[in-house]
Write an enzyme that holds these catalytic residues in place. Sequence first.
Site, PDB file in Angstrom:
ATOM      1  N   ASP A  82      -7.055   7.835   6.387  1.00  0.00           N
ATOM      2  CA  ASP A  82      -5.753   7.251   6.708  1.00  0.00           C
ATOM      3  C   ASP A  82      -5.391   7.521   8.161  1.00  0.00           C
ATOM      4  O   ASP A  82      -5.693   8.580   8.701  1.00  0.00           O
ATOM      5  CB  ASP A  82      -4.698   7.855   5.776  1.00  0.00           C
ATOM      6  CG  ASP A  82      -3.324   7.259   5.984  1.00  0.00           C
ATOM      7  OD1 ASP A  82      -3.226   6.046   6.222  1.00  0.00           O
ATOM      8  OD2 ASP A  82      -2.327   8.015   5.916  1.00  0.00           O
ATOM      9  N   ASP A 134      -1.724   1.024  11.226  1.00  0.00           N
ATOM     10  CA  ASP A 134      -1.647   1.625   9.900  1.00  0.00           C
ATOM     11  C   ASP A 134      -2.751   1.095   8.998  1.00  0.00           C
ATOM     12  O   ASP A 134      -2.693  -0.034   8.524  1.00  0.00           O
ATOM     13  CB  ASP A 134      -0.267   1.367   9.291  1.00  0.00           C
ATOM     14  CG  ASP A 134      -0.046   2.173   8.022  1.00  0.00           C
ATOM     15  OD1 ASP A 134      -1.028   2.742   7.497  1.00  0.00           O
ATOM     16  OD2 ASP A 134       1.090   2.235   7.551  1.00  0.00           O
TER      17      ASP A 134
END
Length: 436
Positions: free
Chosen positions: A316, A114
């Site tokens: 992202d 992440d």
Amino acid sequence: MDLKIASFLFFALLISVTKALDPCASQSNGSGDLSIIPTYSKCSPVTLPRTDSFSTVLNMASKDPERFKYLSTLVAQKTTAAPIASGQQVLNIPSYIVQVKLGTPDQLMYMVLDTSNDIAWVPCSGCIGCSSITFSPNSSTTYGSLDCSVPECAQARGLSCPAGSPGGCFFNQSHGGDSSFSATLVHDSLGLGKDVIPNYSFGCINSVSGGNIPPQGLLGLGRGSMSLLSQSGSLYSGVFSYCLPSFKSYYFSGSLKLGPVGQPKSIRTTPLLKNPRRPSLYYVNLTGISVGKVLVPIAPQFLAFDPTTGAGTIIDSGTTITRFVEPVYTAIRDEFRKQVNSTFSSLGAFDTCFNTNNEAVAPAITLRFTDLVLRLPLENSLIHSSSGTLACLAMAAAPNNVNSVLNVIANLQQQNLRILFDVANSRLGIARELCN
Ligand SMILES: *[C@@H]1O[C@H](CO)[C@@H](O)[C@H](O)[C@H]1NC(C)=O
Ligand SMILES: *[C@@H]1O[C@H](CO)[C@@H](O)[C@H](O)[C@H]1NC(C)=O
Ligand SMILES: *[C@@H]1O[C@H](CO)[C@@H](O)[C@H](O)[C@H]1NC(C)=O
Ligand SMILES: *[C@@H]1O[C@H](CO)[C@@H](O)[C@H](O)[C@H]1NC(C)=O
Ligand SMILES: *[C@@H]1O[C@H](CO)[C@@H](O)[C@H](O)[C@H]1NC(C)=O
Ligand SMILES: *[C@@H]1O[C@H](CO)[C@@H](O)[C@H](O)[C@H]1NC(C)=O
């Protein structure tokens, strides 16, 4: 045939046969070199029903609004009362997984990658609401808990020790009646490929409830002080890159390369921007978008990087499809529709689906960043319905129930590209690469 060529072919064949026999064999090769396993792939440790790639994308994209909620909570902490994301929002993004080793002796754990999270989170044994894959601190000789008073405890966003608490850096977040998340900040050695980071601080999850919590942990690759880059100090010199495999390739994995060794030498880059309003995120300066040959007219304020509001564009690894703020998406979509000149329908998150007979005229989407122009391969801008009769523009507007000012460049648009995060030199590089 020349003997050299013959033996080369033999070895090439041997390698491909070996790979074909066990496509899930760890490809980890050298220090800081790890395979990235898509959750939806054959090699995933998470058992998911096998579906076609379109259903997979639709299902994953349906979680993007939660992801946006999470991203919008990542506002720099000025007071201890800053909003923090619920455990479900923090953890519920199972897209790409790496295998790591925690503790001494090693315990193999799977962690979700992440780039927009700083802390690593690991379900620990005894955890209420976690699945069976947990880390057992009691079996590790190098494990230790962290005291309330250490700086890490304050750095971990949203953590606060109850006054006079003797129980270490403990926190307990409750969101409404049915959702809670509690963890303790601890440290132990973290093994990544052949590297070991001896004293890694992470959150040991003691309980979660509310929503489907994935069985694996999470490895924060964000920019903050608790993230992998910060905690590994000089080992990786503030550099990593990844290459995400195609959503269509059920059998393949991608790669995560930590550190400057083995990174592409010639790669086009754009400056990485740091937004004090959302300090964990990797911002870039998206200056324009072209559809075919047309530079789409977009009012500059919708793309502008703004440190006071946190507005701008991020890269992202936890959002499935690229989403732009509404006026930007609408402008792109309208130009795209105009050039395809067909009838359009909606399918799930996608509002611009058309008969594949018209696909030949579908224009390429080009993202223009400062010093870097990325013409998306068609695979990264169009997705095909399960039946194969429709093609859809694989982007969407940001969810409108979130007070978001972010444009997010997401996984589907990053397939088969190497994305280099060179934090040390404040630049982000993108190069075509077959990741599979
Ligand atoms: C391992 O590293 C060697 C040398 O850098 C390289 O030639 C080989 O392709 C790598 N293998 C894998 C599976 O990445
Ligand atoms: C770990 O060991 C401590 C002390 O022996 C014990 O109190 C605790 O219950 C153990 N935890 C687990 C999860 O086994
Ligand atoms: C965490 O907070 C919730 C709600 O305030 C409470 O019910 C629960 O017992 C707490 N858990 C722990 C371990 O303190
Ligand atoms: C590990 O880090 C913590 C927090 O910085 C520190 O308190 C502890 O002494 C360190 N342990 C070792 C073995 O370095
Ligand atoms: C982004 O690019 C635009 C257009 O080139 C420029 O005006 C602006 O200053 C850049 N913003 C940042 C933060 O670099
Ligand atoms: C779009 O399609 C319509 C109907 O097929 C046709 O009349 C029109 O000329 C087309 N427009 C362009 C710009 O090609």
